[in-house]
Enzyme design. Structure first.
Site, PDB file in Angstrom:
ATOM      1  N   PHE A 247      70.668  -1.528  17.742  1.00  0.00           N
ATOM      2  CA  PHE A 247      71.763  -0.876  17.012  1.00  0.00           C
ATOM      3  C   PHE A 247      73.058  -1.251  17.721  1.00  0.00           C
ATOM      4  O   PHE A 247      73.224  -0.967  18.910  1.00  0.00           O
ATOM      5  CB  PHE A 247      71.548   0.638  17.060  1.00  0.00           C
ATOM      6  CG  PHE A 247      72.431   1.435  16.139  1.00  0.00           C
ATOM      7  CD1 PHE A 247      71.936   1.938  14.949  1.00  0.00           C
ATOM      8  CD2 PHE A 247      73.749   1.704  16.478  1.00  0.00           C
ATOM      9  CE1 PHE A 247      72.737   2.701  14.099  1.00  0.00           C
ATOM     10  CE2 PHE A 247      74.556   2.456  15.634  1.00  0.00           C
ATOM     11  CZ  PHE A 247      74.046   2.963  14.437  1.00  0.00           C
ATOM     12  N   VAL A 248      73.955  -1.913  17.017  1.00  0.00           N
ATOM     13  CA  VAL A 248      75.217  -2.286  17.671  1.00  0.00           C
ATOM     14  C   VAL A 248      76.389  -2.191  16.695  1.00  0.00           C
ATOM     15  O   VAL A 248      76.283  -2.576  15.526  1.00  0.00           O
ATOM     16  CB  VAL A 248      75.117  -3.708  18.299  1.00  0.00           C
ATOM     17  CG1 VAL A 248      74.979  -4.801  17.267  1.00  0.00           C
ATOM     18  CG2 VAL A 248      76.314  -4.001  19.185  1.00  0.00           C
ATOM     19  N   HIS A 258      81.878   4.755  12.943  1.00  0.00           N
ATOM     20  CA  HIS A 258      81.053   3.811  12.176  1.00  0.00           C
ATOM     21  C   HIS A 258      79.593   3.825  12.653  1.00  0.00           C
ATOM     22  O   HIS A 258      78.680   3.644  11.843  1.00  0.00           O
ATOM     23  CB  HIS A 258      81.626   2.393  12.271  1.00  0.00           C
ATOM     24  CG  HIS A 258      82.993   2.293  11.693  1.00  0.00           C
ATOM     25  ND1 HIS A 258      83.263   2.611  10.382  1.00  0.00           N
ATOM     26  CD2 HIS A 258      84.187   1.964  12.254  1.00  0.00           C
ATOM     27  CE1 HIS A 258      84.552   2.459  10.144  1.00  0.00           C
ATOM     28  NE2 HIS A 258      85.144   2.077  11.272  1.00  0.00           N
ATOM     29  N   GLU A 282      63.552   3.143  19.494  1.00  0.00           N
ATOM     30  CA  GLU A 282      62.989   2.436  20.645  1.00  0.00           C
ATOM     31  C   GLU A 282      63.972   2.498  21.808  1.00  0.00           C
ATOM     32  O   GLU A 282      65.098   2.027  21.687  1.00  0.00           O
ATOM     33  CB  GLU A 282      62.744   0.968  20.246  1.00  0.00           C
ATOM     34  CG  GLU A 282      62.184   0.139  21.370  1.00  0.00           C
ATOM     35  CD  GLU A 282      61.961  -1.311  20.932  1.00  0.00           C
ATOM     36  OE1 GLU A 282      62.035  -1.603  19.722  1.00  0.00           O
ATOM     37  OE2 GLU A 282      61.716  -2.140  21.815  1.00  0.00           O
TER      38      GLU A 282
END
Ligand code: ACO
Length: 347
Positions: A247-248, A258, A282
């Site tokens: 997730f970035v 965001h 994870e």
């Protein structure tokens, strides 16, 4: 003149600069374009080793520029002096090239032409699963990368749309697109690693900013903001347990909500997909745990049926939309989680 070894050693994170380049017409309408250019990675050890140092150059600068939507890339290395090539001198371009697709631009004029062409030709791949809107005046006004005067222009009264798209390896063109964005995982997630294209089941959610051109509002352009990867594991007897793996949100867009919006898009997608039993994460980084806890709590506090069942009659009317400060740390004593929400809605 003799130089000590430290004269030839440079912090790789400082030397490495990333840019999200917009077409000329799109730059004109930005109030904070500096924010999108020349930001740094958090980690470069996957490329340059544990010490995150470049050796053999004086004042090296690595410029890796991306077309803001299509993510086509341009690489440039500059320095004021270099030691004669030897095994001790880092092959900087050779190293970066291992992590980006072949065919990247090295001629900046050619790259700029590509940026101009892609600005209107590129649109997001996959299926749109969420749209949200923000006032332009709240965007890119804070955060450590931005130093701009707070001058309000008519642009500030406008709104900007953000769109989330769902993709799989089967989405036409997505494999190639993913190869251009996966470097962000290594540069921003500690312990992040590249996922295998051989594993067919990966799913992706990708977030874009959608801008209308100021002088040609019928033209919309899309700009990459961040993404997440999801992997479905079998869940007895006939559903899947979705694991959020990576997730970035890119630095120019961080601290603007965001990340929360992307997480909520995934949450809603999971809730709306009957074959998914639950969502797990994870090895979450601490910042992501905070984000998840805040959003899970918000969601549960707004869910009247959950509040009634979990806390008894009367709780729902007190809990929803309170906006009160809630504990940020995990284990704050509240039964947080998508599993609870899914039980309430679908189970
Ligand atoms: N104005 C000001 N601040 C805001 C606004 C706003 N409009 N909206 C949210 N915020 C604040 C939030 O309150 C929160 O504050 P806090 O940290 O003090 O609690 C903070 O901004 C972050 O919330 P978001 O803006 O929703 O999250 P963001 O978009 O910054 O994304 C993330 C967070 C994903 C951790 C991002 O920083 C990132 O990508 N980091 C690098 C990569 C990473 O660590 N990824 C997670 C790895 S774990 C995994 O992959 C499973």
């Amino acid at each position: 003149m003799a130089h000590s070894p430290s004269d030839w050693s440079t912090d790789a994170n400082e030397a490495f600069r990333l840019s999200l380049v917009r077409a000329q017409d799109d730059r004109a309408s930005l109030t904070a374009r500096e924010a999108y250019e020349g930001f740094h990675p958090t980690f470069t050890y996957p490329l340059f080793g544990e010490e995150e140092k470049l050796y053999g150059y004086r004042d090296p600068k690595i410029d890796l520029k991306f077309a803001s939507g299509s993510l086509e890339q341009y690489f440039h290395l500059s320095y004021t002096a270099k030691l004669p090539s030897s095994s001790a001198v880092d092959d900087i371009e050779g190293t970066v090239a291992k992590f980006i697709p072949a065919g990247y631009y090295t001629d900046e004029d050619e790259f700029k032409k590509r940026v101009e062409a892609d600005a209107t030709a590129f649109s997001p791949l996959g299926t749109r699963i969420l749209t949200y809107t923000r006032p332009a005046s709240t965007l890119s006004r804070k955060g450590k990368h931005i130093v701009i005067p707070q001058v309000l222009s008519p642009e500030d009264e406008e709104t900007v749309d953000f769109e989330v798209y769902h993709c799989t390896w089967q989405t036409p063109g997505f494999r190639e697109y993913h190869r251009r964005m996966q470097l962000f995982i290594l540069l921003y997630i500690e312990g992040g690693s590249l996922i295998s294209e051989e594993e067919e089941l990966w799913e992706f959610v990708v977030l874009f900013e959608k801008r209308k051109r100021r002088h040609a509002p019928e033209i919309a352009t899309y700009h990459f903001v961040g993404y997440s990867t999801l992997y479905p594991f079998y869940c007895f007897p006939e559903r899947v347990r979705m694991r959020l793996s990576q997730f970035v949100i890119l630095p120019p867009y961080q601290q603007e909500g965001h990340g929360s919006a992307l997480y909520m898009a995934i949450y809603q997608y999971v809730l709306a997909t009957p074959s998914i039993a639950e969502l797990t994460v994870e090895d979450p980084a601490e910042a992501f745990e905070d984000l998840r806890d805040r959003n899970d709590l918000k969601m549960l506090l707004a869910d009247e049926r959950f509040m009634r069942e979990a806390l008894g009659e009367g709780a729902a009317s007190n809990g929803g939309g309170g906006g009160g400060r809630v504990g940020r740390r995990r284990g704050a004593g509240v039964p947080v989680g998508l599993r609870a929400a899914k039980k309430g809605r679908l189970g």
